[in-house]
Design an enzyme around this catalytic site. Sequence first.
Site, PDB file in Angstrom:
ATOM      1  N   ARG A  19       0.859  -1.203   0.000  1.00 26.55           N
ATOM      2  CA  ARG A  19       0.000   0.000   0.000  1.00 26.55           C
ATOM      3  C   ARG A  19       0.892   1.249   0.000  1.00 26.55           C
ATOM      4  O   ARG A  19       2.114   1.156  -0.021  1.00 26.55           O
ATOM      5  CB  ARG A  19      -0.881  -0.006   1.246  1.00 26.55           C
ATOM      6  CG  ARG A  19      -0.066   0.126   2.514  1.00 26.55           C
ATOM      7  CD  ARG A  19      -0.924   0.201   3.752  1.00 26.55           C
ATOM      8  NE  ARG A  19      -0.117   0.683   4.874  1.00 26.55           N
ATOM      9  CZ  ARG A  19      -0.409   0.491   6.140  1.00 26.55           C
ATOM     10  NH1 ARG A  19      -1.486  -0.163   6.477  1.00 26.55           N
ATOM     11  NH2 ARG A  19       0.388   0.969   7.082  1.00 26.55           N
ATOM     12  N   ASP A  37       9.867 -10.146   6.435  1.00 24.67           N
ATOM     13  CA  ASP A  37      10.136  -9.031   7.347  1.00 24.67           C
ATOM     14  C   ASP A  37      11.544  -8.551   7.012  1.00 24.67           C
ATOM     15  O   ASP A  37      12.527  -9.242   7.305  1.00 24.67           O
ATOM     16  CB  ASP A  37      10.049  -9.539   8.797  1.00 24.67           C
ATOM     17  CG  ASP A  37      10.489  -8.492   9.810  1.00 24.67           C
ATOM     18  OD1 ASP A  37      10.958  -7.410   9.393  1.00 24.67           O
ATOM     19  OD2 ASP A  37      10.363  -8.765  11.022  1.00 24.67           O
ATOM     20  N   VAL A  38      11.632  -7.395   6.385  1.00 24.07           N
ATOM     21  CA  VAL A  38      12.935  -6.967   5.865  1.00 24.07           C
ATOM     22  C   VAL A  38      13.924  -6.556   6.963  1.00 24.07           C
ATOM     23  O   VAL A  38      15.101  -6.355   6.686  1.00 24.07           O
ATOM     24  CB  VAL A  38      12.796  -5.847   4.794  1.00 24.07           C
ATOM     25  CG1 VAL A  38      12.175  -6.391   3.518  1.00 24.07           C
ATOM     26  CG2 VAL A  38      12.031  -4.647   5.324  1.00 24.07           C
ATOM     27  N   TYR A  79      12.648   7.676  14.610  1.00 24.94           N
ATOM     28  CA  TYR A  79      12.387   7.752  13.162  1.00 24.94           C
ATOM     29  C   TYR A  79      13.422   8.659  12.479  1.00 24.94           C
ATOM     30  O   TYR A  79      14.008   8.285  11.449  1.00 24.94           O
ATOM     31  CB  TYR A  79      10.970   8.295  12.963  1.00 24.94           C
ATOM     32  CG  TYR A  79      10.500   8.354  11.530  1.00 24.94           C
ATOM     33  CD1 TYR A  79      10.052   7.211  10.877  1.00 24.94           C
ATOM     34  CD2 TYR A  79      10.471   9.563  10.828  1.00 24.94           C
ATOM     35  CE1 TYR A  79       9.601   7.266   9.563  1.00 24.94           C
ATOM     36  CE2 TYR A  79      10.026   9.630   9.518  1.00 24.94           C
ATOM     37  CZ  TYR A  79       9.591   8.478   8.887  1.00 24.94           C
ATOM     38  OH  TYR A  79       9.140   8.540   7.595  1.00 24.94           O
ATOM     39  N   LYS A  89      16.112   7.568   9.596  1.00 28.12           N
ATOM     40  CA  LYS A  89      16.081   8.181   8.264  1.00 28.12           C
ATOM     41  C   LYS A  89      17.356   8.980   7.981  1.00 28.12           C
ATOM     42  O   LYS A  89      17.811   9.073   6.836  1.00 28.12           O
ATOM     43  CB  LYS A  89      14.836   9.060   8.123  1.00 28.12           C
ATOM     44  CG  LYS A  89      13.517   8.276   8.170  1.00 28.12           C
ATOM     45  CD  LYS A  89      13.405   7.266   7.046  1.00 28.12           C
ATOM     46  CE  LYS A  89      12.051   6.607   6.966  1.00 28.12           C
ATOM     47  NZ  LYS A  89      11.947   5.646   5.863  1.00 28.12           N
ATOM     48  N   ILE A  98       3.191  13.553   2.692  1.00 26.02           N
ATOM     49  CA  ILE A  98       2.531  12.896   1.565  1.00 26.02           C
ATOM     50  C   ILE A  98       1.159  12.429   2.038  1.00 26.02           C
ATOM     51  O   ILE A  98       1.039  11.873   3.135  1.00 26.02           O
ATOM     52  CB  ILE A  98       3.361  11.686   1.072  1.00 26.02           C
ATOM     53  CG1 ILE A  98       4.807  12.118   0.745  1.00 26.02           C
ATOM     54  CG2 ILE A  98       2.696  11.026  -0.132  1.00 26.02           C
ATOM     55  CD1 ILE A  98       4.963  13.189  -0.309  1.00 26.02           C
TER      56      ILE A  98
HETATM   57  N1  NAD Z   1       3.608   9.227   4.196  1.00 23.57           N
HETATM   58  C1  NAD Z   1       4.469  10.186   4.363  1.00 23.57           C
HETATM   59  O1  NAD Z   1       4.104  11.359   4.484  1.00 23.57           O
HETATM   60  C2  NAD Z   1       5.962   9.890   4.389  1.00 23.57           C
HETATM   61  C3  NAD Z   1       6.846  10.966   4.542  1.00 23.57           C
HETATM   62  C4  NAD Z   1       8.219  10.703   4.548  1.00 23.57           C
HETATM   63  C5  NAD Z   1       8.699   9.409   4.400  1.00 23.57           C
HETATM   64  N2  NAD Z   1       7.820   8.375   4.274  1.00 23.57           N
HETATM   65  C6  NAD Z   1       8.403   7.035   4.144  1.00 23.57           C
HETATM   66  O2  NAD Z   1       7.858   6.398   3.000  1.00 23.57           O
HETATM   67  C7  NAD Z   1       7.835   4.990   3.207  1.00 23.57           C
HETATM   68  C8  NAD Z   1       6.418   4.466   2.917  1.00 23.57           C
HETATM   69  O3  NAD Z   1       5.532   5.135   3.792  1.00 23.57           O
HETATM   70  P1  NAD Z   1       3.936   5.058   3.652  1.00 23.57           P
HETATM   71  O4  NAD Z   1       3.399   6.374   4.096  1.00 23.57           O
HETATM   72  O5  NAD Z   1       3.576   4.520   2.338  1.00 23.57           O
HETATM   73  O6  NAD Z   1       3.639   4.018   4.830  1.00 23.57           O
HETATM   74  P2  NAD Z   1       2.589   2.822   4.910  1.00 23.57           P
HETATM   75  O7  NAD Z   1       2.509   2.481   6.383  1.00 23.57           O
HETATM   76  O8  NAD Z   1       1.333   3.136   4.187  1.00 23.57           O
HETATM   77  O9  NAD Z   1       3.346   1.639   4.132  1.00 23.57           O
HETATM   78  C9  NAD Z   1       4.489   1.013   4.639  1.00 23.57           C
HETATM   79  C10 NAD Z   1       4.414  -0.461   4.290  1.00 23.57           C
HETATM   80  O10 NAD Z   1       5.590  -1.114   4.817  1.00 23.57           O
HETATM   81  C11 NAD Z   1       5.198  -2.359   5.359  1.00 23.57           C
HETATM   82  N3  NAD Z   1       6.148  -2.809   6.361  1.00 23.57           N
HETATM   83  C12 NAD Z   1       6.283  -2.372   7.634  1.00 23.57           C
HETATM   84  N4  NAD Z   1       7.239  -3.053   8.268  1.00 23.57           N
HETATM   85  C13 NAD Z   1       7.742  -3.953   7.377  1.00 23.57           C
HETATM   86  C14 NAD Z   1       8.748  -4.958   7.447  1.00 23.57           C
HETATM   87  N5  NAD Z   1       9.436  -5.166   8.580  1.00 23.57           N
HETATM   88  N6  NAD Z   1       8.981  -5.711   6.353  1.00 23.57           N
HETATM   89  C15 NAD Z   1       8.281  -5.528   5.199  1.00 23.57           C
HETATM   90  N7  NAD Z   1       7.311  -4.587   5.088  1.00 23.57           N
HETATM   91  C16 NAD Z   1       7.044  -3.814   6.161  1.00 23.57           C
HETATM   92  C17 NAD Z   1       3.817  -2.081   5.955  1.00 23.57           C
HETATM   93  O11 NAD Z   1       3.101  -3.287   6.208  1.00 23.57           O
HETATM   94  C18 NAD Z   1       3.192  -1.182   4.897  1.00 23.57           C
HETATM   95  O12 NAD Z   1       2.506  -1.910   3.913  1.00 23.57           O
HETATM   96  C19 NAD Z   1       8.302   4.742   4.650  1.00 23.57           C
HETATM   97  O13 NAD Z   1       9.673   4.425   4.661  1.00 23.57           O
HETATM   98  C20 NAD Z   1       8.068   6.099   5.298  1.00 23.57           C
HETATM   99  O14 NAD Z   1       8.913   6.309   6.398  1.00 23.57           O
HETATM  100  C21 NAD Z   1       6.456   8.586   4.267  1.00 23.57           C
END
Ligand code: NAD
Length: 242
Positions: free
Chosen positions: A10, A59-60, A150, A154, A183
């Site tokens: 997702r 689980d990465v 976090y 990062k 985002i």
């Molecule tokens: N949404 C934002 O505003 C935003 C801003 C900056 C950075 N990010 C980064 O973007 C990336 C994606 O974020 P998102 O908003 O789509 O989050 P999200 O929570 O919608 O998606 C993250 C996905 O990673 C999976 N996940 C979690 N732990 C895992 C593991 N150990 N192994 C495999 N999969 C795992 C989750 O199940 C989920 O499907 C993340 O690294 C987040 O830190 C997001």
Amino acid sequence: MNALITGSARGIGAAIAIKLAEDGYNIILNDISEKAFENNDLPEKIKALGVECYVKIADVSNYEQCEKLVSEIKQLGTIDVLVNNAGITRDNLLARMTEADYDLVINVNQKSVFNLTKLIGNVMLRQKSGNIVNVTSVAGIYGNAGQFNYSASKGALIAMTKTTAKELGSRGIRCNAVAPGFIRTPMTDKLTPEQQAEMLKAIALKRYGEVEDVANAVAFLVSKNAGYITGQIIEISGGLSM
Ligand SMILES: NC(=O)c1ccc[n+]([C@@H]2O[C@H](COP(=O)([O-])OP(=O)(O)OC[C@H]3O[C@@H](n4cnc5c(N)ncnc54)[C@H](O)[C@@H]3O)[C@@H](O)[C@H]2O)c1
């Protein structure tokens, strides 16, 4: 051409998977549990674009599971693109942050990038080609109150991106990072209208980012058009914090 996107059931990862499929890559989706793909039409959507799509549960943050994941992907042929996208938050003020929440966020967001960059980097070294994109965050550049764990994870990704670029560059492998701001995802939808309005004030473009904004930048970074770009951190933030 095969692309692995971690945490791609997702959100931003799913958008990156769709964009890379549109660009002709076979897609390896990954997430932590089968449940993430229940009632999820993403694999079908990707196949409808005319490419192959595989779902690999791992689980990465776990090195052994990454080894198994990489050995399975190697059977598919070359590994051309790795997007280290999986990430979580466990926010709290430092005074209240538990050791368990610190360790969990570091392991999922940061150690996972060690695991897969090492394992897939070795494959790419043998291929003498490949592209890696790490999904970091503006929190890793500027810090953010309530996100000690976090921001630390990062921030580490920024150093890891530059180090990977230096270690692997001579074999034609590039490594860059995108640093999204706010985002629009379920995460940011949870904020109150007041909190959202406050954040918008700091964004030059006066709108939230969409997942496609991040996906488009990743697609550019792995493309030939970005062939002389490596070790760079591209902010996808609408001009936040300039
Ligand atoms: N949404 C934002 O505003 C935003 C801003 C900056 C950075 N990010 C980064 O973007 C990336 C994606 O974020 P998102 O908003 O789509 O989050 P999200 O929570 O919608 O998606 C993250 C996905 O990673 C999976 N996940 C979690 N732990 C895992 C593991 N150990 N192994 C495999 N999969 C795992 C989750 O199940 C989920 O499907 C993340 O690294 C987040 O830190 C997001």
